[in-house]
Design a protein around this motif. Structure first.
Motif, PDB file in Angstrom:
ATOM      1  N   MET A 169       0.780  -1.244   0.135  1.00 44.32           N
ATOM      2  CA  MET A 169       0.001   0.033  -0.201  1.00 44.32           C
ATOM      3  C   MET A 169       0.790   1.353   0.242  1.00 44.32           C
ATOM      4  SD  MET A 169      -3.116   0.869   2.431  1.00 44.32           S
ATOM      5  CE  MET A 169      -1.887   0.290   4.088  1.00 44.32           C
ATOM      6  N   ALA A 170       0.606   2.079  -1.044  1.00 42.11           N
ATOM      7  CA  ALA A 170       1.613   3.147  -1.246  1.00 42.11           C
ATOM      8  C   ALA A 170       1.500   4.117   0.084  1.00 42.11           C
ATOM      9  CB  ALA A 170       0.793   4.051  -2.368  1.00 42.11           C
ATOM     10  N   GLY A 171       2.783   4.415   0.567  1.00 43.55           N
ATOM     11  CA  GLY A 171       2.875   5.361   1.342  1.00 43.55           C
ATOM     12  C   GLY A 171       2.505   4.989   2.922  1.00 43.55           C
ATOM     13  N   THR A 172       2.542   3.600   3.215  1.00 44.70           N
ATOM     14  CA  THR A 172       2.288   3.139   4.504  1.00 44.70           C
ATOM     15  C   THR A 172       3.575   2.772   5.220  1.00 44.70           C
ATOM     16  OG1 THR A 172       2.165   0.954   3.547  1.00 44.70           O
ATOM     17  CG2 THR A 172       0.244   1.915   3.571  1.00 44.70           C
TER      18      THR A 172
ATOM     19  N   ALA B 237       0.646   8.748  -5.340  1.00 43.17           N
ATOM     20  CA  ALA B 237       1.007   9.354  -6.873  1.00 43.17           C
ATOM     21  C   ALA B 237       2.444   9.795  -7.015  1.00 43.17           C
ATOM     22  CB  ALA B 237       0.366  10.727  -6.727  1.00 43.17           C
ATOM     23  N   ASP B 238       3.044   9.794  -8.240  1.00 40.55           N
ATOM     24  CA  ASP B 238       4.217   9.920  -8.557  1.00 40.55           C
ATOM     25  C   ASP B 238       4.784  11.114  -8.018  1.00 40.55           C
ATOM     26  OD1 ASP B 238       4.194   8.212 -11.924  1.00 40.55           O
ATOM     27  OD2 ASP B 238       4.524   7.623  -9.751  1.00 40.55           O
TER      28      ASP B 238
ATOM     29  N   PHE C 174     -10.039   7.847 -11.608  1.00 35.02           N
ATOM     30  CA  PHE C 174     -10.466   8.151 -10.068  1.00 35.02           C
ATOM     31  C   PHE C 174     -11.933   8.930 -10.410  1.00 35.02           C
ATOM     32  CE2 PHE C 174      -7.365   6.702  -6.665  1.00 35.02           C
ATOM     33  CZ  PHE C 174      -7.664   5.563  -7.145  1.00 35.02           C
ATOM     34  N   THR C 175     -12.857   8.768  -9.563  1.00 35.09           N
ATOM     35  CA  THR C 175     -14.094   9.498  -9.433  1.00 35.09           C
ATOM     36  C   THR C 175     -13.913  10.696  -8.510  1.00 35.09           C
ATOM     37  OG1 THR C 175     -15.287   8.120  -7.979  1.00 35.09           O
ATOM     38  CG2 THR C 175     -15.563   7.743 -10.569  1.00 35.09           C
ATOM     39  N   ALA C 176     -14.769  11.548  -8.126  1.00 32.91           N
ATOM     40  CA  ALA C 176     -14.830  12.262  -6.889  1.00 32.91           C
ATOM     41  C   ALA C 176     -14.914  11.489  -5.792  1.00 32.91           C
ATOM     42  CB  ALA C 176     -15.731  13.465  -7.188  1.00 32.91           C
ATOM     43  N   ALA C 177     -15.585  10.406  -5.971  1.00 25.66           N
ATOM     44  CA  ALA C 177     -15.978   9.657  -4.699  1.00 25.66           C
ATOM     45  C   ALA C 177     -14.700   9.017  -4.250  1.00 25.66           C
ATOM     46  CB  ALA C 177     -16.919   8.662  -4.838  1.00 25.66           C
ATOM     47  N   ASP C 178     -13.975   8.419  -5.168  1.00 25.81           N
ATOM     48  CA  ASP C 178     -12.681   7.656  -5.040  1.00 25.81           C
ATOM     49  C   ASP C 178     -11.564   8.527  -4.502  1.00 25.81           C
ATOM     50  OD1 ASP C 178     -13.611   5.474  -6.072  1.00 25.81           O
ATOM     51  OD2 ASP C 178     -12.880   5.721  -8.159  1.00 25.81           O
ATOM     52  N   ALA C 179     -11.487  10.036  -5.217  1.00 26.63           N
ATOM     53  CA  ALA C 179     -10.565  10.871  -4.428  1.00 26.63           C
ATOM     54  C   ALA C 179     -10.985  11.167  -3.048  1.00 26.63           C
ATOM     55  CB  ALA C 179     -10.674  12.318  -5.361  1.00 26.63           C
ATOM     56  N   GLU C 180     -12.457  11.298  -2.571  1.00 26.69           N
ATOM     57  CA  GLU C 180     -12.471  11.449  -1.285  1.00 26.69           C
ATOM     58  C   GLU C 180     -12.121  10.327  -0.288  1.00 26.69           C
ATOM     59  OE1 GLU C 180     -13.641  13.546   2.158  1.00 26.69           O
ATOM     60  OE2 GLU C 180     -13.570  14.307  -0.110  1.00 26.69           O
ATOM     61  N   LYS C 181     -12.346   8.985  -0.814  1.00 25.14           N
ATOM     62  CA  LYS C 181     -12.049   7.950  -0.043  1.00 25.14           C
ATOM     63  C   LYS C 181     -10.518   8.002   0.135  1.00 25.14           C
ATOM     64  CE  LYS C 181     -15.944   5.182  -1.405  1.00 25.14           C
ATOM     65  NZ  LYS C 181     -16.456   3.915  -2.277  1.00 25.14           N
ATOM     66  N   GLN C 182      -9.641   8.285  -0.908  1.00 25.06           N
ATOM     67  CA  GLN C 182      -8.221   8.203  -0.983  1.00 25.06           C
ATOM     68  C   GLN C 182      -7.911   9.355   0.071  1.00 25.06           C
ATOM     69  OE1 GLN C 182      -5.987   9.348  -4.747  1.00 25.06           O
ATOM     70  NE2 GLN C 182      -5.114   7.259  -3.965  1.00 25.06           N
ATOM     71  N   ARG C 183      -8.503  10.575   0.157  1.00 23.66           N
ATOM     72  CA  ARG C 183      -7.987  11.519   1.205  1.00 23.66           C
ATOM     73  C   ARG C 183      -8.393  10.869   2.790  1.00 23.66           C
ATOM     74  NH1 ARG C 183     -10.434  15.238  -2.508  1.00 23.66           N
ATOM     75  NH2 ARG C 183     -12.203  15.069  -1.780  1.00 23.66           N
TER      76      ARG C 183
ATOM     77  N   GLU D  15      -7.356   0.016  -2.716  1.00 21.88           N
ATOM     78  CA  GLU D  15      -6.794   0.639  -1.608  1.00 21.88           C
ATOM     79  C   GLU D  15      -7.783   1.841  -1.276  1.00 21.88           C
ATOM     80  OE1 GLU D  15      -2.591   2.675  -0.055  1.00 21.88           O
ATOM     81  OE2 GLU D  15      -2.973   1.931  -2.185  1.00 21.88           O
ATOM     82  N   ALA D  16      -8.078   2.571  -2.269  1.00 25.80           N
ATOM     83  CA  ALA D  16      -9.007   3.835  -1.792  1.00 25.80           C
ATOM     84  C   ALA D  16     -10.204   3.227  -1.182  1.00 25.80           C
ATOM     85  CB  ALA D  16      -9.348   4.390  -3.232  1.00 25.80           C
ATOM     86  N   ASN D  17     -10.927   2.088  -1.767  1.00 22.83           N
ATOM     87  CA  ASN D  17     -12.213   1.668  -1.083  1.00 22.83           C
ATOM     88  C   ASN D  17     -11.992   1.006   0.361  1.00 22.83           C
ATOM     89  OD1 ASN D  17     -14.448   2.244  -2.839  1.00 22.83           O
ATOM     90  ND2 ASN D  17     -12.870   1.835  -4.362  1.00 22.83           N
ATOM     91  N   ILE D  18     -11.004   0.517   0.553  1.00 20.40           N
ATOM     92  CA  ILE D  18     -10.901  -0.451   1.879  1.00 20.40           C
ATOM     93  C   ILE D  18      -9.526   0.092   2.635  1.00 20.40           C
ATOM     94  CG2 ILE D  18     -12.192  -2.275   0.670  1.00 20.40           C
ATOM     95  CD1 ILE D  18      -9.543  -3.839   0.619  1.00 20.40           C
TER      96      ILE D  18
END
Length: 478
Positions: free
Chosen positions: A1-4, A22-23, A62-71, A444-447
């Protein structure tokens, strides 16, 4: 998982990714180093299209919902990493305090903090291994989502097939639902019957509107011609004519013909006389022609009256005999049957017959469309009444409910047993077609947010476990 990764764990080859996956600015070599061995670059033109035999597709941007979940995932990562950093800080301070002679409590705190760090790092490794290689190292059995994506899709398809598409499961679920009784109760409501009637009318109207008249006419004409060519009509006509003669059904036609012939002779006496006179030789006297004409007319009138009034007249008997012989010839005489078949082919080949078929279809279509559009048409009223009647019967008749349930269960089990492989392969093939990196990021964004609680819990549980172990060790005199 990126950044863990925990603080300070970013090693060589990991500078190409930030904590959000992100790169980040870095060397191309660094980006390549973070890629699993044998993985294809996702930024190569057509890379994802080449996956899965050229039929691969990404999960999508990524949708707006995916971006919010990723935050939310990034926030939880920060909290989990902060817990690890806090455990490390406490461990350092407690160790210093213990060496400085602060007392036994410092050992307990140091042991708890040390175990908390171990638990946090172990769970960080486990969570990270789901999505990528920890610290960019190609450790076996890591980056599970990316490397085992196709196998996971296959297992998912098999799981769905075994647990959702088995015959026993389908039958038990449908039987528990009781579709027959529910459908009956639903259809028994007038508003629901009106709705179904309207939907059926719209479907019929739409289907008839889409169909091209020329295509339908061609199909009907071909079906009629093929059916007529495949079946000889002479024997059937013979049997029908034989039954008509046996039942004296033709006599009503004879009555009509005889009556009309007599009436015609009465009204057209001059025409008959002129016809007889016109056929006489030129050398006969005119009064002779008139006498002969009168005689012929009277005989014809008498003959027509006798046929009309005498059911057992010889002419009627002769017609009976002729029709009986003709019915037998239609069934048994090869020449008669062949002539009828030739006549049938000639009639069907005529343009008038094809035009009749075309006009009949156009009339039927227009009639059905008009009836479907009219809410008060007999067609829609009868359809509504039939649906209400069916609903009431289904709601009250247990045997009918069982029949409907059995039919639905049979149809459903036939579908799942026949097309089970196709359904499960749809799942596995779809997963196999996804881009591995994109799939990992989306999952990862969802769970990922929930997974970070594993790291936090690992820190807390590890600290408690370390504290208990240290206490028991001291209690036992260790």
């Amino acid at each position: 998982m990126a950044g863990t990764q925990g603080p300070g764990t970013q090693g060589p080859g990991t500078q190409g990714r930030g904590t959000d996956g992100a790169d980040t600015p870095g060397s191309e070599a660094g980006k390549v180093a973070t890629r699993p061995t044998g993985a294809r670059r996702t930024d190569e033109p057509g890379a994802s299209a080449r996956r899965g035999g050229g039929l691969a597709r990404d999960l999508g941007a990524f949708t707006a919902a995916d971006a919010e979940k990723q935050r939310g995932v990034r926030q939880m990562k920060a909290i989990a990493t902060g817990a690890l950093a806090l455990a490390a800080l406490v461990y350092g301070l407690a160790t210093w305090a213990e060496h400085a002679g602060a007392g036994a409590w410092a050992g307990y705190v140091a042991a708890a903090a040390e175990a908390g760090m171990v638990g946090a790092l172990a769970d960080w490794f486990a969570v990270t291994a789901l999505f990528k290689h920890p610290m960019g190292l190609p450790i076996p059995h890591t980056a599970i989502i990316r490397t085992k994506k196709d196998q996971l899709g296959q297992n998912l398809g098999e799981f769905v097939g075994d647990n959702f598409l088995s015959e026993d499961v389908v039958r038990s679920r449908l039987r528990a639902v009781g579709i027959g009784s529910r459908l009956g109760a639903w259809l028994a409501q007038p508003e629901h019957a009106d709705r179904v009637t309207a939907e059926v009318a719209a479907a019929v109207r739409g289907a008839l509107t889409v169909l091209r008249d020329a295509d339908v006419q061609a199909v009907i004409g071909e079906a009629i011609n093929r059916r007529a060519d495949a079946q000889e009509i002479a024997p059937g006509l013979g049997r029908m004519l034989e039954r008509i003669v046996a039942d004296h059904g033709h006599r009503r036609a004879m009555d009509l013909v005889a009556a009309r012939a007599h009436d015609w002779l009465v009204r057209h006496r001059e025409s008959v006389l002129d016809a007889v006179a016109g056929g006489a030789p030129d050398w006969t006297p005119r009064f002779v022609d008139q006498k002969i004409g009168e005689r012929v007319y009277k005989e014809l009138l008498r003959f027509a009256a006798e046929i009309r009034d005498m059911p057992d007249h010889a002419a009627r008997v002769a017609v009976d005999r002729f029709l009986t012989d003709f019915a037998h010839d239609l069934q048994d005489d090869d020449e008669t049957r062949a002539r009828v078949e030739r006549l049938k082919s000639e009639v069907l080949a005529r343009d008038e017959v094809q035009e009749l078929i075309a006009s009949a279809w156009s009339s039927v279509r227009a009639m059905i469309v008009a009836a479907a559009e009219d809410e008060h048409s007999e067609l829609r009223l009868r359809t509504r009444a039939s649906l209400l009647s069916l609903g009431r019967r289904l709601a009250a008749d247990g045997r009918l409910q069982n029949k409907v349930d059995d039919w639905l269960e049979g149809a459903a089990t036939h579908l799942v047993t026949t097309y089970r492989t196709e359904i499960t392969s749809l799942i596995s093939d779809t997963v196999a077609g996804w881009d591995a990196d994109q799939t990992a990021r989306k999952i990862e964004a969802n769970i990922g947010r929930d997974l970070q609680f594993i790291r936090i819990n690992g820190t807390v549980v590890g600290s408690l476990a370390g504290l208990v172990i240290h206490a028991v060790t001291r209690l036992l005199g260790g």
